[in-house]
Enzyme design. Structure first.
Site, short mmCIF file in Angstrom:
data_model
loop_
_atom_site.label_atom_id
_atom_site.label_comp_id
_atom_site.label_asym_id
_atom_site.label_seq_id
_atom_site.Cartn_x
_atom_site.Cartn_y
_atom_site.Cartn_z
N GLU A 268 8.07 9.27 -5.76
CA GLU A 268 7.56 8.18 -4.91
C GLU A 268 7.72 6.91 -5.73
OE1 GLU A 268 5.05 5.29 -4.00
OE2 GLU A 268 3.48 6.83 -4.10
N CYS A 302 2.48 0.03 -3.90
CA CYS A 302 3.90 0.27 -3.62
C CYS A 302 4.24 0.01 -2.16
CB CYS A 302 4.28 1.69 -4.02
SG CYS A 302 3.17 2.96 -3.40
#
Length: 506
Positions: A268, A302
């Protein structure tokens, strides 16, 4: 003898705790094999908090052996019902210790305690409750009829020993998302916290032991990424690795897997997530969501909507109100204690990150000569730590580095679009594909966007609202694989196919 514990006082909350400083291997805290330590700093003050043991390659190997022995001898033979009991025990302990855990996140990561760190703990509790209740209910295989005399069935089995590397922006939340999915699936875990933010996960390790998890099932080994991360990535007896962090480092983890034992991998990585605001949107609500989506956690998310595209017919009105909202609700000036309820925007994590974000702001202001608005003068007077005011750049061209790069701070770029096709083209024009958001009252348009956007997550009329039951992961250079929800367990399982011949020899 190395110091394996220290006393920490948090007078603002009247909290006192015994903070572990050692590596957590086989349910015990121990020194690193070479005695090296890492100093951790309070980002709100720039002052040292304490120093903890830093693992090296020998310590990684020790943790892998502990995890392998635990998997082979105990954990692989533990029923899913019993795993659920351990997770339920852990849930109770997290609920009891949530203020202490949140306080450590505030101290070590600079998260505002009341508006941010406590919210993280609420999500961790929700996630733990979900996996504790669901662990014995997952579909672990299927039967496949073939012919009259033959059938097949599949088994979903754990990988075995799983390594996990978590980032500094959500130290405990990311750790729990990875760890609990892996444990629910029946794997043993070696987890590396970020060197900036190791305290909360080390304290969390004490709860793992209290919850009754057998020795070696969970091992916590803090250390530098260049040492511990590399050793985990290349270790020949680790079956899977899960990493959250930058795209650059994620590529290194992928390369390490390819150069060692081709261990399964979940990544990720970075994002430059777009938020689209159409002219039919509820403008006030859209602005509230967009501001929260970039300024919460000081933009260190993020999935932060760091690119905002607004339809040209409402662009000027949006920009005016967006600036007003940023100044009114997200101002930093004079609010430098993250334990104080008035502090909404905390510091960024380190001096390195502070300087990096500052360089982008200076580039936008001086080199690219963009229109800029900040909620406070910068640098901020009276701030000892790494505080950066929410910063808005408007009328930003697609060629701007501020629009292309992941800045990872409270910095947002705003541009305009004319129609749906224009908006979609702009939104998809990035190497990333982690998340996206769209604001509109047109249901058809919203679902068209969900269909057409190249991103792993789509929010409609909201942003940055993750749920424990919903898979999470990215497209393109934002990652490989998914975590959370049922998919977060499947991510830690591999499928075995069994063929059965019922024909009789005559």
């Amino acid at each position: 003898m190395p110091t394996l514990y220290t006393d920490i006082e948090i007078p603002q909350l009247k909290i006192s705790l015994k903070q572990p400083l050692g590596l957590f291997i086989n349910n015990e805290f121990c020194p690193s094999s070479d005695g090296k330590t890492i100093e951790t700093v309070n980002p709100a003050t720039g002052e040292p908090i304490t120093s903890f043991q830093a693992a090296n390659e020998k310590d990684v190997d020790k943790a892998v052996k502990a995890a392998r022995a635990a998997f082979d001898n105990v954990w692989s033979k533990t029923s899913s019902e019993q795993r659920g009991i351990y997770l339920s025990n852990l849930l109770k302990l997290i609920e009891e210790e949530q203020d202490t855990l949140a306080a450590l996140e505030t101290l070590d990561a600079g998260k505002p305690f009341h508006s941010n760190a406590k919210q993280d703990l609420a999500q961790i509790i929700e996630l733990t409750r979900y996996y504790a209740g669901a662990v014995d209910k997952f579909n672990m295989g299927e039967t496949i009829p073939l012919t009259f005399n033959k059938f097949a069935y599949t088994l979903k089995v754990p990988f075995g020993v799983v390594a996990q590397i978590v980032p500094w922006n959500y130290p405990l939340a990311m750790a729990c998302r990875k760890m609990q999915g892996a444990l629910a699936a029946g794997n043993t875990v070696i987890i590396k916290p970020a060197e900036n933010t190791s305290l909360s996960l080390l304290y969390f390790a004490t709860l793992i032991k209290k919850a009754g998890f057998p020795p070696g099932v969970v091992n916590v080994i803090p250390g530098y990424g260049s040492v511990v991360g590399k050793a985990l990535g290349t270790h020949m007896d680790i079956d899977k690795i899960s990493f959250t962090g930058s795209t650059k480092v994620g590529g290194s983890v992928l390369e390490a897997s390819g150069q060692s034992n081709l261990k399964d991998i979940t990544l990720e990585c970075g994002g430059k997530s777009p938020a689209l605001v159409f002219e039919d949107a509820d403008l006030d609500k859209a602005i509230e969501w967009v501001a929260n989506g970039i300024f919460f956690n000081s933009g260190q998310i993020c999935t932060a909507n760091s690119r905002v595209y607004v339809q040209s017919s409402i662009y000027d009105k949006f920009v005016e109100k967006f600036k007003e909202t940023a100044k009114k609700e997200w101002d930093v000036a004079g609010k430098f204690d993250p334990f104080d309820e008035k502090c909404i925007v905390g510091p960024v994590i380190s001096s390195t990150q502070y300087d990096r974000i500052k360089s982008y702001i200076e580039r936008g202001k001086k080199e690219e000569k963009l229109d800029m608005f900040q909620t406070s003068e910068f640098p901020i007077g009276g701030a000892k730590g790494y505080f950066i005011p929410p910063t808005i750049f408007t009328d930003v061209p697609e060629t701007s580095k501020l629009l292309r790069d992941e800045i990872f701070g409270p910095v947002v770029v705003v541009s305009k679009f004319t129609n749906y096709d224009d908006a979609l083209k702009l939104a998809n024009d990035t190497c990333y594909g982690l998340a996206s958001a769209v604001f509109t009252k047109d249901v058809k348009k919203a679902h068209m966007f969900a269909r057409d956007i190249k991103a792993g997550t789509v929010w409609i009329n909201q942003t940055n609202q993750e749920e424990a039951k919903v898979p999470f992961g990215g497209f393109k250079m934002s990652g490989i694989g998914r975590e959370s929800g049922d998919t977060g367990v499947d991510n830690y399982l591999q499928i075995k196919s069994v063929h059965v011949d019922l024909s009789l020899d005559k």
